[in-house]
Scaffold this motif. Structure first.
Motif, mmCIF file in Angstrom:
data_model
loop_
_atom_site.group_PDB
_atom_site.id
_atom_site.type_symbol
_atom_site.label_atom_id
_atom_site.label_comp_id
_atom_site.label_asym_id
_atom_site.label_seq_id
_atom_site.Cartn_x
_atom_site.Cartn_y
_atom_site.Cartn_z
ATOM 1 N N ARG A 43 51.186 26.579 46.140
ATOM 2 C CA ARG A 43 50.031 27.471 46.320
ATOM 3 C C ARG A 43 50.263 28.817 45.637
ATOM 4 O O ARG A 43 49.361 29.378 45.022
ATOM 5 N N GLN A 55 49.769 28.370 41.930
ATOM 6 C CA GLN A 55 48.337 28.238 41.628
ATOM 7 C C GLN A 55 47.648 29.603 41.643
ATOM 8 O O GLN A 55 46.848 29.911 40.769
ATOM 9 N N ARG A 56 47.961 30.429 42.661
ATOM 10 C CA ARG A 56 47.359 31.773 42.741
ATOM 11 C C ARG A 56 47.773 32.623 41.552
ATOM 12 O O ARG A 56 46.950 33.312 40.962
ATOM 13 N N LYS A 57 49.045 32.570 41.194
ATOM 14 C CA LYS A 57 49.534 33.401 40.083
ATOM 15 C C LYS A 57 48.945 32.940 38.755
ATOM 16 O O LYS A 57 48.614 33.762 37.899
ATOM 17 N N HIS A 112 45.992 31.551 38.413
ATOM 18 C CA HIS A 112 44.597 32.010 38.472
ATOM 19 C C HIS A 112 44.524 33.506 38.146
ATOM 20 O O HIS A 112 43.663 33.939 37.372
ATOM 21 N N GLU A 113 45.445 34.298 38.720
ATOM 22 C CA GLU A 113 45.479 35.728 38.434
ATOM 23 C C GLU A 113 45.764 35.970 36.953
ATOM 24 O O GLU A 113 45.166 36.852 36.340
ATOM 25 N N TYR A 114 46.667 35.182 36.380
ATOM 26 C CA TYR A 114 47.009 35.306 34.966
ATOM 27 C C TYR A 114 45.787 35.032 34.094
ATOM 28 O O TYR A 114 45.502 35.786 33.166
ATOM 29 N N GLU A 115 45.069 33.958 34.405
ATOM 30 C CA GLU A 115 43.863 33.614 33.634
ATOM 31 C C GLU A 115 42.817 34.726 33.726
ATOM 32 O O GLU A 115 42.213 35.101 32.722
ATOM 33 N N ALA A 116 42.612 35.255 34.929
ATOM 34 C CA ALA A 116 41.626 36.328 35.111
ATOM 35 C C ALA A 116 42.056 37.575 34.342
ATOM 36 O O ALA A 116 41.225 38.228 33.690
#
Length: 140
Positions: free
Chosen positions: A101, A104-106, A108-112
């Motif tokens: 998890r 996955q969060r990191k 997502h943060e990287y993509e944003a």
């Protein structure tokens, strides 16, 4: 008794969700360090994590209360009290799930963040940048 007003419900859920993610991130970081360095003292763990000893103690008690971490006596520990913190089998399994998890969060943060950087680059190279260059060169 606290009543949720419709205009604050979304904020309340966001804050609760954000708080849960931060807590899980802290649990992940503590378990990750403990797995690699079980004989760290609480002070050493707190320093590595950038949190207070009190906050670490609270976290360790929560992890022990969930059965994810236990304290074991270990005579050869560098810890002056002669104990080490170890992940339990369920702690190892939970750490694997939390790691997934967390990753996955990191990601997502990287993509944003990547998208925001690209957007800002485009904006910086656009008409505003041309106007700045003209003014800098003495043009209008």
């Amino acid at each position: 008794m606290q009543l949720n007003r419709p205009e604050t419900e979304g904020i309340d859920k966001f804050m609760a969700s954000r708080q849960a993610k931060l807590q899980e991130d802290t649990y992940f970081r503590v378990m990750h360090l403990l797995q690699k360095n079980p004989d760290f003292t609480q002070r050493e763990l707190a320093e590595r994590l950038g949190i207070s000893v009190g906050a670490l103690n609270y976290c360790l008690k929560a992890l022990m209360g969930k059965g994810l971490v236990k304290m074991k006596n270990f005579a050869n520990s560098k810890n002056k009290f002669g104990y080490v913190y170890v992940l339990t089998p369920s702690g190892i399994a939970e750490k694997a799930a939390i790691t997934h998890r967390f990753l996955q969060r990191k990601l997502h943060e990287y993509e944003a963040l990547w998208q925001e950087i690209e957007s800002l680059k485009t904006e910086a190279d656009g008409p505003t940048q041309l106007r700045i260059q003209k003014v800098a060169q003495g043009g209008h």
